[in-house]
Each structure stands twice: as structure tokens, then as C-alpha cells.
Design an enzyme around this catalytic site. Structure first.
Site, mmCIF file in Angstrom:
data_model
loop_
_atom_site.group_PDB
_atom_site.id
_atom_site.type_symbol
_atom_site.label_atom_id
_atom_site.label_comp_id
_atom_site.label_asym_id
_atom_site.label_seq_id
_atom_site.Cartn_x
_atom_site.Cartn_y
_atom_site.Cartn_z
ATOM 1 N N HIS A 217 -13.943 -37.997 -8.511
ATOM 2 C CA HIS A 217 -14.201 -37.946 -9.954
ATOM 3 C C HIS A 217 -13.992 -39.332 -10.560
ATOM 4 C CE1 HIS A 217 -9.844 -37.829 -9.684
ATOM 5 N NE2 HIS A 217 -9.788 -38.211 -10.958
ATOM 6 N N ASP A 219 -12.397 -40.939 -14.417
ATOM 7 C CA ASP A 219 -11.521 -40.481 -15.497
ATOM 8 C C ASP A 219 -12.233 -40.551 -16.851
ATOM 9 O OD1 ASP A 219 -9.575 -40.102 -13.625
ATOM 10 O OD2 ASP A 219 -8.369 -41.852 -14.173
ATOM 11 N N HIS A 273 -12.974 -41.966 -7.667
ATOM 12 C CA HIS A 273 -11.793 -41.950 -6.796
ATOM 13 C C HIS A 273 -11.419 -40.497 -6.491
ATOM 14 C CE1 HIS A 273 -10.491 -42.087 -11.023
ATOM 15 N NE2 HIS A 273 -9.413 -41.414 -10.667
ATOM 16 N N ARG A 283 3.194 -35.179 -1.926
ATOM 17 C CA ARG A 283 3.015 -36.452 -2.637
ATOM 18 C C ARG A 283 3.190 -36.194 -4.132
ATOM 19 N NH1 ARG A 283 -1.570 -38.810 -5.264
ATOM 20 N NH2 ARG A 283 -1.524 -41.089 -5.262
#
Length: 340
Positions: A217, A219, A273, A283
Site C-alpha cells: 500500500h 499511505d 511498501h 514485531r
């Protein structure tokens, strides 16, 4: 009996998994072979202390920020003004929050978060490539700033948000000035009530060797500031190829969003990204989204304009419609100036 913290991915998305396990054991399957051979890269590293070392150093630092935003769309910063102690406390509180049982997180009422702040998976997923193996609290800054620090989590979130907000304002001002724009636009439109803080957790995903923590996607904001841990998993596109970002827990990652690409008329790049889930380790990351009010009109002062003018509210609505219809965002191509 210990209550389970992880969201029920396998149970909820059982139909997506069962279509595949009928043909081969999950561990032997490679759903997305393009994830297997991704080279590692180091993002441009910028020391913001140079901004206070005299005009020539400051000018060189500003140019470095603009160049990275134009060539990479991503860079990392050190000496950014956010204390290590605040970031450490923030991560500790974030871990405590996500350790709560799933049903508690789903109905979390301890803090003044708006309804729907807790999110997990991908409700619209029709195949595993559209599934995000992650959970998050997506919180409006208006829920955090001025909350009075009712507990240790809200207190450190407020501290972190104020500091990251100041950093974001400094960076967008530099990027505007490097384009020759002396504008109060960002101060007037990007307010605490319009920006967001997203606390992410990516649980281990041992079922499949390759799974998106977040699907590819861009941002939908001006810039994003990311604080991540040492595990890694963030990947970005550069020159048409995917690269894995080498983690640096001491630095903050900055990336350009769609709105800045449109406002700058493609001078600065909003880059696709994704996050790839880790089979063994969880994570954590915290992302700050520097956004305007919904009625803010995004238009470039540079001619000829690549994109037509649009409001942030219009952009968000179009993204939501596309995700519902196609399972993914289309974004800026929807707003290109028609050339006929």
C-alpha cells in the site's frame, strides 16, 4: 486456563486457508514466491542535529531530506528530538496493551479511544494475498492529547504524540521550503484532531512461510513517522523492485504519503511498501500519520498539475470504495488530470 492474546486469524479466515491446504502442507507452500528473494537495503540516514550547526550544515541537511524524499520517498532520522526514554516507555506500554486477551482488546474501554480503534486482519479479504497478519490500535490524536494521562499508557502516548507532531511539522516545513513554498498550509490544516497514532503488533506466523503483516500500500497522508523494533519485515519498492529495509531501532523512519506527492506535483514520492510477517518472532511498531482535516483541499501550485484538486475527505472515501470493490487501494491514479 490462559486466555489467548492473538486474534483468531485461522478460525476467522478458515475458508481462505482450507482452499490451499487441500493441495499441500502449509509449510511446503510458497504463496508469494516474490517475497522469497528480496535484497536488503539501508535507507538514507539523516542526522537532524546538523540543522542547528550553522547555516551551511543546515542547508546541506535540508537538501538531503528533500533529495531522499524525491529519490526514495523514505529516509531515516537520528537526533530527532524524541528521547530514547519516551520511546522505550512507549514500546513497553504497547507490549503490555497487546498482551491483553483478544476479547478485552476488541472491547477495550480502559482508555478514551474512539469506537473501532482496535483493528485486526482484513475484513474485506477474499484471498490470502489480501490478508494482513497483524493487529493494531488506530487512535485519533484528539483521543490522546489533553487526556490528562489517566494511566501510564495514555500518558506516554500523549508525550510521544506531541514530540512526533513537532518533528512532522518541522520536516514538512523543510520540504515545502525546498520547493520554494513558504506556506502556513500545514500548520493550519494538520491539527491534533486530524492526525493519528497507530500501534501495530505483527504476531508470529508459523503457518505459512510467506504472509503479509500488512499488504502492499501507500499511505494516505502527508508524511508518516515510524518507530519500529529490531525484528525487520518492512519492505519498499525502489526502481520497480522490492527491497527489505534493514532495521535500525535507534532511528525513526519517515515516508512521504499520497497527499504530499499530489501537493508537490510528484516532486516527492509516495512509495508502495508492505510488511512481511515473521514465522518465529512478533514485531512491534508505532506509526504517526500527519493528516489534514477532511475538508482540506489538496492542490499543487506547480503547473501543469499532474492531479486535479481534491479534498482529503473525497480521497478517503474513494480509497474506502476501491478497497471494498477490488480488495485494495488504487489511490492517486484516480485523481490524475484528464488529458483529452
Amino acid at each position: 486456563m490462559e486466555e489467548i492474546a492473538d486474534p483468531p486469524f485461522e478460525k476467522t479466515y478458515k475458508s481462505l486457508f482450507s482452499n490451499l491446504t487441500a493441495t499441500a502442507p502449509p509449510q511446503k507452500m510458497n504463496l508469494m514466491p516474490e517475497l522469497s528473494s528480496v535484497e536488503e537495503c539501508e535507507l538514507p540516514l539523516i542526522d537532524l542535529r546538523r540543522l542547528s550547526l550553522g547555516e551551511s550544515e543546515a542547508a546541506a541537511c535540508r537538501k538531503q531530506i528533500a533529495r531522499a524524499s524525491s529519490e526514495w520517498g523514505f529516509f531515516q532520522v537520528v537526533n530527532h528530538g524524541i528521547s530514547g526514554e519516551v520511546m522505550e516507555r512507549m514500546r513497553g506500554e504497547q507490549k503490555k496493551l497487546f498482551k491483553k486477551p483478544f476479547h478485552e482488546k476488541k472491547n477495550y474501554k480502559d482508555l478514551n479511544f474512539s469506537a473501532g480503534s482496535y483493528r485486526w486482519g482484513t475484513p474485506s479479504a477474499t484471498c490470502l494475498k489480501q490478508l494482513s497478519w497483524s493487529e493494531a490500535f488506530h487512535v485519533s490524536l484528539s483521543d490522546v492529547i489533553g487526556s490528562g494521562g489517566i494511566d501510564s499508557l495514555s500518558s506516554v502516548m500523549e508525550q510521544f504524540a506531541v514530540m512526533v507532531s513537532d518533528l512532522s511539522q518541522k520536516l514538512v516545513d523543510i520540504l515545502a521550503e525546498e520547493m520554494g513554498e513558504k506556506s502556513c498550509f500545514f500548520k493550519e490544516t494538520c491539527l491534533p484532531s486530524t492526525c493519528y497514532l497507530r500501534l501495530n503488533r505483527y504476531p508470529p506466523c508459523p503457518i505459512y512461510p510467506q504472509m503479509f503483516g500488512i499488504m502492499p500500500h501507500t499511505d494516505s497522508d502527508f508524511i508518516t513517522v515510524l518507530h519500529q523494533d529490531h525484528i525487520g519485515g518492512l519492505q519498499l519498492v525502489r526502481d520497480g523492485k522490492w527491497f527489505a529495509v534493514k532495521p535500525n531501532p535507534d532511528a525513526l523512519i519517515i515516508n512521504i504519503g499520497d497527499l504530499f506527492q499530489a501537493w508537490s506535483n510528484n516532486v516527492y514520492k509516495s512509495v508502495e511498501h508492505r510488511v512481511v510477517a515473521n514465522p518465529l518472532n512478533e514485531r512491534f511498531s508505532a506509526a504517526y500519520f500527519f493528516c489534514p482535516s477532511y475538508d482540506t483541499v489538496i492542490e499543487s501550485g506547480i503547473e501543469p498539475c499532474v492531479y486535479r484538486s481534491f479534498s482529503f475527505g473525497e480521497y478517503r472515501k474513494q480509497v474506502q470504495e476501491d478497497v471494498k470493490l477490488f480488495g485494495h487501494k488504487i489511490g492517486l491514479p484516480r485523481f490524475l488530470v484528464k488529458t483529452h
